[in-house]
Design an enzyme around this catalytic site. Structure first.
Site, PDB file in Angstrom:
ATOM      1  N   ASP A 126       0.972  -1.304  -0.046  1.00 33.85           N
ATOM      2  CA  ASP A 126       0.134  -0.242  -0.293  1.00 33.85           C
ATOM      3  C   ASP A 126       0.797   1.377  -0.303  1.00 33.85           C
ATOM      4  O   ASP A 126       2.214   0.954   0.221  1.00 33.85           O
ATOM      5  CB  ASP A 126      -0.741   0.063   0.896  1.00 33.85           C
ATOM      6  CG  ASP A 126      -1.462   1.042   1.481  1.00 33.85           C
ATOM      7  OD1 ASP A 126      -2.201   1.318   0.281  1.00 33.85           O
ATOM      8  OD2 ASP A 126      -2.029   1.664   2.211  1.00 33.85           O
TER       9      ASP A 126
ATOM     10  N   ASP B  61      -3.546  -0.737   5.516  1.00 32.20           N
ATOM     11  CA  ASP B  61      -4.193  -0.103   6.726  1.00 32.20           C
ATOM     12  C   ASP B  61      -5.472  -0.689   6.801  1.00 32.20           C
ATOM     13  O   ASP B  61      -6.179  -0.592   7.539  1.00 32.20           O
ATOM     14  CB  ASP B  61      -3.352   0.912   7.300  1.00 32.20           C
ATOM     15  CG  ASP B  61      -4.034   1.445   6.587  1.00 32.20           C
ATOM     16  OD1 ASP B  61      -4.190   1.468   4.916  1.00 32.20           O
ATOM     17  OD2 ASP B  61      -3.157   2.830   6.481  1.00 32.20           O
TER      18      ASP B  61
ATOM     19  N   ASP C 281      -8.192  -3.816   1.923  1.00 31.61           N
ATOM     20  CA  ASP C 281      -7.307  -3.856   1.534  1.00 31.61           C
ATOM     21  C   ASP C 281      -7.187  -6.178   2.622  1.00 31.61           C
ATOM     22  O   ASP C 281      -6.258  -6.853   2.390  1.00 31.61           O
ATOM     23  CB  ASP C 281      -5.243  -4.087   2.844  1.00 31.61           C
ATOM     24  CG  ASP C 281      -5.204  -2.716   1.541  1.00 31.61           C
ATOM     25  OD1 ASP C 281      -5.902  -2.275   1.063  1.00 31.61           O
ATOM     26  OD2 ASP C 281      -4.807  -1.567   2.516  1.00 31.61           O
TER      27      ASP C 281
ATOM     28  N   ASN D 229      18.162 -37.469  22.308  1.00 31.77           N
ATOM     29  CA  ASN D 229      17.057 -36.997  22.079  1.00 31.77           C
ATOM     30  C   ASN D 229      16.726 -35.257  22.753  1.00 31.77           C
ATOM     31  O   ASN D 229      16.343 -34.601  22.173  1.00 31.77           O
ATOM     32  CB  ASN D 229      15.638 -37.468  21.366  1.00 31.77           C
ATOM     33  CG  ASN D 229      15.853 -38.271  19.882  1.00 31.77           C
ATOM     34  OD1 ASN D 229      16.859 -38.412  19.275  1.00 31.77           O
ATOM     35  ND2 ASN D 229      15.047 -39.250  19.602  1.00 31.77           N
TER      36      ASN D 229
END
Length: 918
Positions: A337, A641, A645, A736
């Site tokens: 944007d 924002d 969008d 492990n």
């Protein structure tokens, strides 16, 4: 695009209907509004003016989904078998790992899918509506199509509608269109064509705000049929995609599952053929399964991603999901944007033109500091006529701290006046308005009249500001010097050339003019101020822009150098956006929303490499662009924002919201930039790349150890070494879960070398399990297996011994020390693991070395693990064997670095534009 009454009806182009036709189509009496009976009927037909929330998944469904993960299924099976054969401690540890994996995964999943809920819970405005001939105030959710709503400055528009009356009305539509400045509204009927959302000046839209003036609106759409409802529908239809890391780990899990259960099957078959008892077979199968399943893989990966998330948070970037940390590193395309992300979202005058001279204005934003620069040697002009227009023909105020009340464009004029040494508020108090023509988008100018000091006299002066075209049409003369005017035609060519120059720079241009009146004109002026906005003297032009963030250009340069394509997608006009794109150094090509919509997907994909600026786009356009880029195999980041969008942000591989943006957008996003800064996103990509490097280092280390253990167990079973049992299940779990956690910590803390942003993004089609990497895993695992098998074959225990604990202990120690040392060298590739800085890693890795020693010396650990103390010579033998893998790995990396320095000729067509730039 939804401008309909119902989802089952054809779209109506309300902007193309005049007010009378629109109200007639909706059956509304404009003067009286709807009756109560009509409202009831329409609410039953169209429903309430609310947005439909998307149901969140239940906790149990999320937990069950996590349990169905192949890795967790394998761990549950191991825990169950361990419990069945009496290996209680093994079952508890494995069960604990399953719980940790499920809790972490479920917690992240429950944070998702809240976007539409955020839309639905936006603060509901109250509306003034004409019902049954009276003006009443009702909650916005009670509105129906056909209602007559009165609007004024400060109101939130409660629905979509056709404007029937306006008076100097403007609305802020950034949430929908991305347009950075308020939009002037009028009632003029537009052409019956596809008009972009941002250009529908006779329409008002839900959840936009009225910033100036008043208006009357005929409601044409409510609830999910509004523009914001359309976005909610888009959000509901978009599912967040799995991150590249999730997809790669899913593949790896399947491969490991095949390896694990194949190894178990082979060993069980051999045991059955040898006549071993069922309890011995289950014990051996459990040990093999634990060795073949990286029990700590999900937990360790989550820990590294959480570490990366903390680093991002410190850099003012907050991730919604831990997997998104890694996704950042794979980003190959950024759709950004403009307003507030690449720019400051603070309108600023950067250029002015008066008396035939051009001036550059320093400073940005609403800070009242900055110089006015002109050509060397030019006369210093008297800017008083322009200063009058800046402060008197505007209403905005700007505090010394930069706080703005009023229109952002007028705020930019007040700041320019301050840079000229003029106090706008004091000037307004000193020279009150005698008459006023308020701004209206229908005629696009504002005029005020004052008694002003002018060349030593007190004169009645009208000052005018507005669009250059409309102001010039009302001018007959132009100011050519102090007190000197000339016919406008003498300067028209210069003025129009300046207008064109400012437009090419992407500046929004305003013109200023004056008219000098006599005292005798005052009464007529007050009675009819509009009639005096003619025969004006042109004073000057100002060019206004939303300036770039200081770091934006550098950040774009870094992204391009890193092989990341950057595109700007905005609601502003393409010409303005294109000028900003040139300043940023973006690639070529600009296109507007209507042009974009006219292209087929194939045509758009063909043109996409040469399109880097998109102006006047809709939410659907943004979503379409992201989807097409993803189909090309790009890993797409989308920033924004505003509500418009949100759908594209949710679709993107890494949706990025601004911290100051709407809650809707933040809930849809995977990353939130708390400082609204594009450069923070680029830094986040750098951190994401470093985290991916660390994850691949961990997988490289983990798989080398896993392959070494599996092959060791297979060899022991096939060749009947140590009664077919290379190690006990608890030995494997100790390695492990206790020993190997420290190499992981060393990998996490290892600093990333320079140059990480000097190369192209990694190819998402080349995963962690690529051919060269797998070959190295196999070689490393084979070496680790051979080193650990030597004590089992040649160790101190005799073949007749019932419990060959010394040999098994030596194998356990070799595997443990070999894993620690391999963690030291495998944490980097192709760089040497012994190169500086190495001290931190040595400190961390000293801990598991001590644990391995204690495992052979402490009584309770000896009983738990079935180990025994070793002699000095046995320790030296174990250390020598453990050094085999680090030595081989370092030699291999030397060869890798030599191969990397050789020139490689690639055909030009094999290199993408992004990678070619890198």
């Amino acid at each position: 695009m939804t401008d309909t009454l119902s989802s089952t009806e054809a779209p109506t182009r309300w902007w193309a209907l005049d007010p009378e036709a629109a109200s007639a189509q909706l059956g509304t009496d404009v003067g009286a509004g709807l009756t109560t009976a009509e409202v009831t009927t329409r609410r039953e037909r169209y429903g309430p003016n609310t947005l439909t929330a998307q149901a969140a998944p239940s906790v149990w469904s999320v937990v069950l989904a996590q349990l169905r993960d192949p890795m967790n299924i394998m761990l549950v099976a191991v825990a169950a078998v361990s419990a069945a054969i009496g290996q209680g401690s093994t079952a508890l540890i494995v069960g604990f790992l399953v719980v940790v994996n499920v809790v972490i995964g479920a917690r992240q999943e429950m944070l998702a899918r809240k976007s539409v809920d955020a839309l639905a819970t936006m603060q509901e405005p109250q509306s003034r509506v004409r019902r049954d001939g009276a003006l009443v105030q009702i909650p916005a959710h009670e509105l129906v199509p056909g209602d007559i709503v009165e609007l004024e400055a400060g109101d939130i528009v409660p629905a979509d509608g056709r404007l029937l009356r306006t008076a100097t009305m403007e609305t802020q539509e950034a949430a929908l269109t991305g347009e950075s400045t308020p939009i002037g509204k009028d009632v003029i009927t537009l052409a019956d064509a596809e008009v972009p959302l941002g250009d529908r000046a006779n329409m008002a839209f839900q959840n936009t705000s009225v910033t100036r003036g008043t208006g009357t609106m005929l409601v044409t759409a409510t609830g999910m049929t509004t523009q914001i409802g359309n976005i909610a529908t888009l959000l509901s239809s978009v599912e967040k995609t799995k991150s590249p890391l999730q997809r790669e780990l899913d593949k790896l899990t399947k491969v490991l599952g095949v390896i694990a259960w194949s190894a178990v099957a082979v060993i069980v078959l051999i045991g059955v053929l040898r006549g071993q008892s069922p309890s011995d077979l289950l014990f051996l199968a459990t040990a093999v399964a634990i060795s073949a399943i990286p029990t700590g893989l999900p937990t360790f990966v989550q820990a590294m991603l959480a570490y990366g998330a903390r680093q991002l948070a410190d850099a003012k970037a907050v991730v919604a999901n831990l997997n998104d940390v890694e996704t950042l590193g794979a980003t190959s395309s950024i759709n950004s944007d403009k307003t507030g992300t690449l720019t400051l979202n603070e309108m600023t005058v950067t250029a002015l033109y008066t008396i035939g001279q051009h001036f550059t204005v320093e400073g940005s934003g609403y800070a009242k500091t900055g110089r006015i620069l002109q050509t060397a040697g030019a006369d210093v002009p008297d800017l008083t006529p322009l200063a009058y227009g800046l402060c008197l023909a505007s209403d905005a105020t700007v505090s010394d701290s930069g706080g703005v009340i009023g229109d952002p464009t007028e705020a930019a004029l007040v700041v320019l006046a301050a840079k000229l040494g003029i106090d706008a508020e004091e000037s307004r108090r000193t020279y009150p308005r005698v008459a006023e023509v308020p701004f209206d988008s229908a005629y696009k100018f504002m005029a005020t009249a004052h008694w002003l000091p002018w060349r030593g006299d007190r004169s009645l002066v009208e000052v005018v500001k507005g669009g250059p075209d409309v102001v010039l049409q009302r001018c007959t003369h132009a100011l050519a010097g102090p007190g000197q005017t000339v016919p406008l035609e003498d300067m028209r060519a210069d003025i129009e050339a300046e207008m064109e120059r400012l437009a090419e720079q992407g500046l929004r241009t305003l013109a200023f003019a004056t008219r000098f009146l006599t005292p005798a004109d005052e009464a007529a002026l007050v009675a009819d101020p509009m009639s005096y906005v003619e025969d004006l003297v042109f004073v000057g032009l100002v060019g206004i822009v939303d300036p770039l963030r200081p770091t934006a250009k550098v950040a774009v340069d870094i992204a391009l150098k890193a092989g990341i394509e950057v595109r700007m997608i905005t609601g502003d006009h393409a010409v303005t956006a294109s000028a900003i794109g040139k300043q940023l150094g973006l690639g070529p090509g600009a296109i507007s929303g209507p042009e974009l919509a006219a292209l087929t997907d194939e045509e758009l994909l063909e043109r996409l490499p040469n399109l880097h600026v998109f102006g006047r786009v809709t939410p659907e356009d943004k979503l379409r662009l992201v989807q097409l880029m993803q189909k090309q195999g790009l890993v797409v980041a989308m920033t924004g924002d505003a509500v418009n969008d949100a759908a594209a942000i949710k679709q993107a591989d890494i949706g990025v919201a601004m911290g100051s943006g709407s809650e809707v957008t933040k809930q849809a996003a995977r990353l939130v930039l708390t400082d609204d800064n594009f450069s923070t996103l680029v830094h986040a990509v750098e951190l994401g790349r470093s985290i991916y490097q660390k994850i691949t280092a961990y997988i490289r280390f983990q798989m080398s150890q896993l392959i070494g253990l599996v092959v060791l167990f297979l060899a022991a079973s096939v060749f009947d070494i140590a009664d077919g049992v290379a190690m006990t299940p608890m030995m494997v779990l100790f390695l492990n879960f206790f020993v190997c956690v420290f190499p992981v910590i060393a990998i996490m803390l290892d600093p990333v070398g320079p140059g990480i942003m000097d190369r192209a993004p990694r190819d998402p089609d080349v995963g962690i399990t690529n051919g060269p990497a797998v070959r190295r895993w196999i070689i490393n695992g084979a070496i680790l297996c051979i080193a650990s098998a030597i004590p089992l074959v040649l160790g101190p225990d005799t073949p007749a011994a019932d419990h060959p604990t010394a040999s098994m202990t030596m194998a356990f120690v070799v595997m443990g020390l070999g894993s620690v040392l391999s963690g030291l060298v495998l944490r980097r590739e192709p760089e040497s693991g012994l190169a500086a800085p190495v001290l931190t890693a040595v400190k961390v890795l000293s801990v598991p070395v001590i644990l391995v020693v204690l495992a052979t010396e402490l009584g309770f650990l000896q009983r738990w693990l079935t180990t025994q103390p070793l002699t000095g010579s046995q320790w030296l033998a174990c250390l020598g064997l453990a050094l085999l893998l680090p030595v081989v790995a370092e030699v291999d990396k030397v060869l890798m670095r030599r191969r990397a320095t050789r020139p490689v000729l690639a055909p030009p067509e094999a290199v993408s534009p992004a990678r070619a730039r890198a």
